[in-house]
Design a protein around this motif. Sequence first.
Motif, mmCIF file in Angstrom:
data_model
loop_
_atom_site.group_PDB
_atom_site.id
_atom_site.type_symbol
_atom_site.label_atom_id
_atom_site.label_comp_id
_atom_site.label_asym_id
_atom_site.label_seq_id
_atom_site.Cartn_x
_atom_site.Cartn_y
_atom_site.Cartn_z
ATOM 1 N N PRO A 42 0.682 -1.198 0.150
ATOM 2 C CA PRO A 42 0.016 0.029 -0.049
ATOM 3 C C PRO A 42 0.873 1.407 0.076
ATOM 4 O O PRO A 42 1.805 1.600 0.666
ATOM 5 C CB PRO A 42 -0.878 -0.203 1.355
ATOM 6 N N MET A 43 0.559 2.339 -0.617
ATOM 7 C CA MET A 43 1.274 3.619 -0.864
ATOM 8 C C MET A 43 1.143 4.415 0.097
ATOM 9 O O MET A 43 0.030 4.231 0.860
ATOM 10 C CB MET A 43 0.707 4.100 -2.218
ATOM 11 N N GLN A 81 -9.169 1.611 -4.704
ATOM 12 C CA GLN A 81 -8.952 1.729 -3.313
ATOM 13 C C GLN A 81 -7.693 3.020 -3.303
ATOM 14 O O GLN A 81 -6.985 3.072 -4.338
ATOM 15 C CB GLN A 81 -8.359 0.790 -2.585
ATOM 16 N N GLN A 82 -8.053 3.974 -2.522
ATOM 17 C CA GLN A 82 -7.191 5.373 -2.500
ATOM 18 C C GLN A 82 -5.568 5.046 -2.416
ATOM 19 O O GLN A 82 -4.830 5.586 -2.962
ATOM 20 C CB GLN A 82 -7.448 6.012 -1.211
ATOM 21 N N CYS A 87 -3.815 0.175 -8.643
ATOM 22 C CA CYS A 87 -4.614 1.200 -9.128
ATOM 23 C C CYS A 87 -3.883 2.327 -9.618
ATOM 24 O O CYS A 87 -4.167 2.905 -10.678
ATOM 25 C CB CYS A 87 -5.706 1.805 -8.074
ATOM 26 N N GLU A 88 -2.856 2.646 -8.763
ATOM 27 C CA GLU A 88 -1.696 3.821 -9.484
ATOM 28 C C GLU A 88 -1.257 3.389 -10.537
ATOM 29 O O GLU A 88 -1.043 4.191 -11.489
ATOM 30 C CB GLU A 88 -0.998 3.909 -8.210
ATOM 31 N N ARG A 89 -1.027 2.091 -10.798
ATOM 32 C CA ARG A 89 -0.403 1.693 -12.023
ATOM 33 C C ARG A 89 -1.313 1.788 -13.167
ATOM 34 O O ARG A 89 -0.866 2.421 -14.094
ATOM 35 C CB ARG A 89 -0.041 0.085 -11.730
ATOM 36 N N LEU A 90 -2.402 1.394 -12.908
ATOM 37 C CA LEU A 90 -3.529 1.984 -14.131
ATOM 38 C C LEU A 90 -3.706 3.397 -14.472
ATOM 39 O O LEU A 90 -3.614 3.762 -15.661
ATOM 40 C CB LEU A 90 -4.972 1.163 -13.789
ATOM 41 N N LEU A 157 -18.059 -7.016 -19.787
ATOM 42 C CA LEU A 157 -16.802 -7.632 -19.549
ATOM 43 C C LEU A 157 -16.405 -7.192 -18.092
ATOM 44 O O LEU A 157 -16.801 -6.029 -17.698
ATOM 45 C CB LEU A 157 -15.758 -7.142 -20.443
ATOM 46 N N ARG A 158 -15.810 -8.256 -17.410
ATOM 47 C CA ARG A 158 -15.271 -7.730 -16.065
ATOM 48 C C ARG A 158 -13.614 -8.030 -16.148
ATOM 49 O O ARG A 158 -13.282 -8.770 -16.748
ATOM 50 C CB ARG A 158 -15.632 -8.852 -15.225
ATOM 51 N N LEU A 159 -13.046 -6.795 -15.641
ATOM 52 C CA LEU A 159 -11.565 -7.001 -15.450
ATOM 53 C C LEU A 159 -11.320 -7.043 -13.919
ATOM 54 O O LEU A 159 -11.777 -5.969 -13.457
ATOM 55 C CB LEU A 159 -10.933 -6.057 -16.220
ATOM 56 N N ARG A 160 -10.419 -7.974 -13.431
ATOM 57 C CA ARG A 160 -10.238 -8.010 -11.958
ATOM 58 C C ARG A 160 -8.930 -8.003 -11.854
ATOM 59 O O ARG A 160 -8.134 -8.994 -12.050
ATOM 60 C CB ARG A 160 -11.060 -9.403 -11.387
ATOM 61 N N GLY A 161 -8.499 -6.695 -11.359
ATOM 62 C CA GLY A 161 -7.213 -6.523 -11.071
ATOM 63 C C GLY A 161 -6.395 -5.586 -12.196
ATOM 64 O O GLY A 161 -6.976 -5.374 -13.058
ATOM 65 N N TYR A 162 -5.298 -5.550 -12.095
ATOM 66 C CA TYR A 162 -4.387 -4.720 -13.017
ATOM 67 C C TYR A 162 -3.929 -5.537 -14.104
ATOM 68 O O TYR A 162 -3.361 -6.610 -14.184
ATOM 69 C CB TYR A 162 -3.176 -4.084 -12.389
#
Length: 344
Positions: A42-43, A81-82, A87-90, A157-162
Amino acid sequence: MAWRSEVGRLSLLLAVLWSFVLPHAFGAGPGDGDPYSFDDFPMDEPITYPVWFKRSFLDIRSDLSEALAEGKRGLMVYFGQQRCPYCERLMRVNFGLSDIVEYTRRHFDLVPIDIHGIEEVTTPDGALLSERDWAQREGTDFTPSILFFDAEGRIALRLRGYYPPYQFRAALEYVADGHYRRESFRDYLARGENRMLFDPEDLNEEPFFAPPPYNLDRRRTAERPLVVFFEQGDCHPCDVLHGQALRAPGIQRHFADLDVVQLDVRAETPVITPAGTRTTARAWAADLGLFYAPALIFFDEKGREFLRLDSVTGFYRLRGVLNYVADKGYRTQTYGAWRSSRRD
């Protein structure tokens, strides 16, 4: 038209080609260049959304109607998530590329959801739920998760994860061009891969992998859970998983308490599945709808699948999943609910 079909096939082929060129172009070491290798703890600082994300009142049906009125193909709902590094990578890598941003904005509106949020959401089926409850209902255990809603309000479509840019581009085109109506995302990606020829390579080996034959039948209750590694040769993300997360002693010790099998998704290796079905590794991977390698599928003692890791996975995420398994949390809770209970 024929020329559009050919352009689509060429675009898919180039996307798949890029998946093999990119990792080697930047190397396999940790750093921003490799889409599979980064610190997934976590960042310290929260994520900032791009300014073009939709400012929504969280009435998803209205958001979809507005997108369609603007001539777009549908709506993307992002669950994040914050302080999530994936997520930051995305945000930084995928949405740092102008072509991805332009294509996304042209064909979709994008609404963000905080999986721990308490704001009320009107879901596409009319339910009133908190962000957190909707996220758990949709099984968005691994962030970022994205649901693509088509013009009828159905999940295309579902994308789960990066997923790195090349697969993310393919997902955008798969929905925007309507391919989801005719074929699975796995088959869509495979059409590009089948036009590329590579010499076969051996899979990465681990001491905790059980040898064949692979009789995974669990119609008679087993003594412990099962995890199946679906992998393939010529697989840079497989190499990263084995070379980094799986090297950690804190990870390896967990596998001593599991039944662990590795299968090649391209091979005709005979397998008896946990349900007792005789098949092959290749056919089983297709039945499971797997389109990413490595994929780790977890089954309980009775053969019920309770979790899958089928996107980019680092040490912190894998450790959390293995702790969930060791805690026997899968017997009473989903991974998302278990994680939230420990967070509260």
